[in-house]
Design a protein around this motif. Structure first.
Motif, PDB file in Angstrom:
ATOM      1  N   GLY A 192      72.586 -48.486  23.555  1.00 23.76           N
ATOM      2  CA  GLY A 192      71.683 -49.066  22.793  1.00 23.76           C
ATOM      3  C   GLY A 192      70.540 -49.124  23.867  1.00 23.76           C
ATOM      4  N   GLU A 193      70.853 -49.356  25.042  1.00 22.90           N
ATOM      5  CA  GLU A 193      69.419 -49.673  26.251  1.00 22.90           C
ATOM      6  C   GLU A 193      68.996 -47.485  26.630  1.00 22.90           C
ATOM      7  N   THR A 194      68.403 -47.944  26.826  1.00 17.87           N
ATOM      8  CA  THR A 194      67.608 -46.586  27.661  1.00 17.87           C
ATOM      9  C   THR A 194      66.866 -46.998  29.336  1.00 17.87           C
ATOM     10  N   GLN A 195      67.908 -46.049  29.622  1.00 20.38           N
ATOM     11  CA  GLN A 195      67.523 -45.816  31.494  1.00 20.38           C
ATOM     12  C   GLN A 195      66.066 -45.870  31.603  1.00 20.38           C
ATOM     13  N   LYS A 196      65.349 -46.615  32.193  1.00 17.11           N
ATOM     14  CA  LYS A 196      63.976 -46.318  32.417  1.00 17.11           C
ATOM     15  C   LYS A 196      63.809 -45.631  33.837  1.00 17.11           C
ATOM     16  N   ARG A 197      62.519 -44.750  33.584  1.00 16.56           N
ATOM     17  CA  ARG A 197      62.609 -43.401  34.363  1.00 16.56           C
ATOM     18  C   ARG A 197      61.492 -43.502  35.026  1.00 16.56           C
ATOM     19  N   PRO A 198      60.748 -43.359  36.340  1.00 18.87           N
ATOM     20  CA  PRO A 198      59.230 -43.352  36.202  1.00 18.87           C
ATOM     21  C   PRO A 198      58.490 -42.358  35.699  1.00 18.87           C
ATOM     22  N   LEU A 199      57.433 -42.435  35.026  1.00 11.84           N
ATOM     23  CA  LEU A 199      56.568 -41.824  34.227  1.00 11.84           C
ATOM     24  C   LEU A 199      56.414 -40.868  35.646  1.00 11.84           C
ATOM     25  N   ARG A 200      56.231 -39.464  35.310  1.00 10.68           N
ATOM     26  CA  ARG A 200      55.314 -38.572  36.215  1.00 10.68           C
ATOM     27  C   ARG A 200      54.419 -37.564  35.865  1.00 10.68           C
ATOM     28  N   ARG A 201      52.718 -37.800  36.630  1.00 14.80           N
ATOM     29  CA  ARG A 201      52.225 -36.908  35.774  1.00 14.80           C
ATOM     30  C   ARG A 201      52.191 -35.414  36.312  1.00 14.80           C
ATOM     31  N   PRO A 202      51.799 -33.664  35.017  1.00 19.50           N
ATOM     32  CA  PRO A 202      51.942 -33.503  35.804  1.00 19.50           C
ATOM     33  C   PRO A 202      50.750 -32.645  36.678  1.00 19.50           C
ATOM     34  N   MET A 203      51.527 -31.601  37.841  1.00 21.85           N
ATOM     35  CA  MET A 203      51.045 -31.666  38.887  1.00 21.85           C
ATOM     36  C   MET A 203      49.470 -30.840  39.011  1.00 21.85           C
ATOM     37  N   HIS A 204      48.118 -31.250  39.038  1.00 18.87           N
ATOM     38  CA  HIS A 204      47.090 -29.769  39.165  1.00 18.87           C
ATOM     39  C   HIS A 204      47.269 -28.477  39.665  1.00 18.87           C
ATOM     40  N   PRO A 205      47.010 -27.588  38.396  1.00 18.72           N
ATOM     41  CA  PRO A 205      47.892 -25.944  39.112  1.00 18.72           C
ATOM     42  C   PRO A 205      47.086 -26.295  40.406  1.00 18.72           C
ATOM     43  N   SER A 206      45.760 -26.509  41.281  1.00 17.90           N
ATOM     44  CA  SER A 206      45.621 -26.408  42.515  1.00 17.90           C
ATOM     45  C   SER A 206      46.984 -26.834  43.468  1.00 17.90           C
ATOM     46  N   ALA A 207      47.088 -28.743  42.670  1.00 17.70           N
ATOM     47  CA  ALA A 207      48.174 -28.642  43.622  1.00 17.70           C
ATOM     48  C   ALA A 207      49.616 -27.763  44.027  1.00 17.70           C
ATOM     49  N   ARG A 208      50.209 -27.440  43.273  1.00 19.62           N
ATOM     50  CA  ARG A 208      50.951 -26.205  43.328  1.00 19.62           C
ATOM     51  C   ARG A 208      51.220 -25.022  43.895  1.00 19.62           C
ATOM     52  N   ASN A 209      49.909 -24.968  43.929  1.00 16.50           N
ATOM     53  CA  ASN A 209      50.064 -23.257  44.786  1.00 16.50           C
ATOM     54  C   ASN A 209      48.199 -23.851  45.876  1.00 16.50           C
ATOM     55  N   PRO A 210      48.774 -23.719  46.844  1.00 11.85           N
ATOM     56  CA  PRO A 210      47.694 -24.506  48.049  1.00 11.85           C
ATOM     57  C   PRO A 210      46.400 -22.638  47.937  1.00 11.85           C
ATOM     58  N   PHE A 211      47.312 -22.081  48.005  1.00 15.29           N
ATOM     59  CA  PHE A 211      46.505 -20.874  47.997  1.00 15.29           C
ATOM     60  C   PHE A 211      46.179 -19.321  46.663  1.00 15.29           C
ATOM     61  N   PRO A 212      46.115 -20.191  45.505  1.00 17.43           N
ATOM     62  CA  PRO A 212      45.758 -19.619  44.330  1.00 17.43           C
ATOM     63  C   PRO A 212      44.790 -17.682  44.612  1.00 17.43           C
ATOM     64  N   GLN A 213      45.573 -17.430  43.855  1.00 19.75           N
ATOM     65  CA  GLN A 213      45.193 -15.520  43.330  1.00 19.75           C
ATOM     66  C   GLN A 213      43.573 -15.456  43.449  1.00 19.75           C
ATOM     67  N   SER A 214      42.213 -15.616  44.311  1.00 15.41           N
ATOM     68  CA  SER A 214      41.917 -15.304  43.414  1.00 15.41           C
ATOM     69  C   SER A 214      41.523 -13.820  42.878  1.00 15.41           C
ATOM     70  N   ARG A 215      41.852 -13.148  42.823  1.00 14.39           N
ATOM     71  CA  ARG A 215      41.832 -11.579  41.810  1.00 14.39           C
ATOM     72  C   ARG A 215      43.202 -11.467  41.293  1.00 14.39           C
ATOM     73  N   PRO A 216      42.617 -10.777  40.019  1.00  9.91           N
ATOM     74  CA  PRO A 216      43.289 -10.540  39.190  1.00  9.91           C
ATOM     75  C   PRO A 216      43.763  -9.674  39.883  1.00  9.91           C
ATOM     76  N   ARG A 217      45.887  -9.273  39.516  1.00 10.27           N
ATOM     77  CA  ARG A 217      46.631  -8.684  39.961  1.00 10.27           C
ATOM     78  C   ARG A 217      47.197  -7.427  38.733  1.00 10.27           C
ATOM     79  N   ILE A 218      46.525  -6.340  39.421  1.00 11.14           N
ATOM     80  CA  ILE A 218      46.249  -5.207  38.746  1.00 11.14           C
ATOM     81  C   ILE A 218      47.948  -4.606  38.774  1.00 11.14           C
ATOM     82  N   GLY A 219      48.350  -3.924  38.027  1.00 10.27           N
ATOM     83  CA  GLY A 219      49.667  -3.124  37.062  1.00 10.27           C
ATOM     84  C   GLY A 219      49.140  -1.993  37.931  1.00 10.27           C
ATOM     85  N   PRO A 220      50.250  -1.714  38.603  1.00 12.14           N
ATOM     86  CA  PRO A 220      50.258   0.203  39.034  1.00 12.14           C
ATOM     87  C   PRO A 220      50.181   0.742  37.578  1.00 12.14           C
TER      88      PRO A 220
END
Length: 153
Positions: free
Chosen positions: A5-33
């Motif tokens: 009946g008991e649940t394990q307590k897990r630390p809450l994790r906040r979602p990372m900010h998008p810029s924190a995931r990718n330190p070099f965000p792609q500033s230009r849209p990629r054009i497919g061939p």
């Protein structure tokens, strides 16, 4: 030990900010061939000048654009390297071993005045030495109807 009946307590994790995931965000849209066999090319009006770019006033009056124009049929996925090679075919000054080409888009702003915006540089004989060689027109924000001004340095 946790019971049924008991649940394990897990630390809450906040979602990372998008810029924190990718330190070099792609500033230009990629054009497919683009399938160049099935897609109709666009007409690109290219104006070349030795020593620097034309001024935006040179494009102010429709029909009185600079005389050194080359018309190229191409696609939005054309790279600056491809365009460099095409310009070299028609402009002997662009064939110099130490030649550099600077590319700029010319387009009207919201009130109708022309804007000249530099978008990249290549060497005449680059062999991929510059990052700008692989940039495509679409990635740089090219819109159909824009002019391309090429300064041969």
């Amino acid at each position: 030990m946790a019971g049924v009946g008991e649940t394990q307590k897990r630390p809450l994790r906040r979602p990372m900010h998008p810029s924190a995931r990718n330190p070099f965000p792609q500033s230009r849209p990629r054009i497919g061939p683009v399938d160049r066999e099935k897609t109709c090319p666009l007409l690109l009006r290219v104006f070349t000048k030795i020593g620097g770019h034309h001024s935006r006033e040179n494009f102010a009056v429709r029909g009185k654009e600079p005389k050194d124009e080359v018309q190229i049929y191409t696609w939005k996925d054309a790279t600056l390297r491809e365009l460099t090679d095409l310009v070299k075919e028609v402009a002997p000054a662009a064939r110099r071993r130490d030649g550099r080409l600077s590319f700029a888009f010319v387009y009207p702003d919201k009130i109708g005045r022309f804007v000249l915006r530099e978008v990249g540089k290549t060497f005449s004989y680059g062999n991929g030495r510059r990052l700008d060689d692989a940039l495509a027109l679409g990635e740089l924000g090219f819109e159909i109807g824009d002019y391309l001004d090429v300064a041969i340095l």
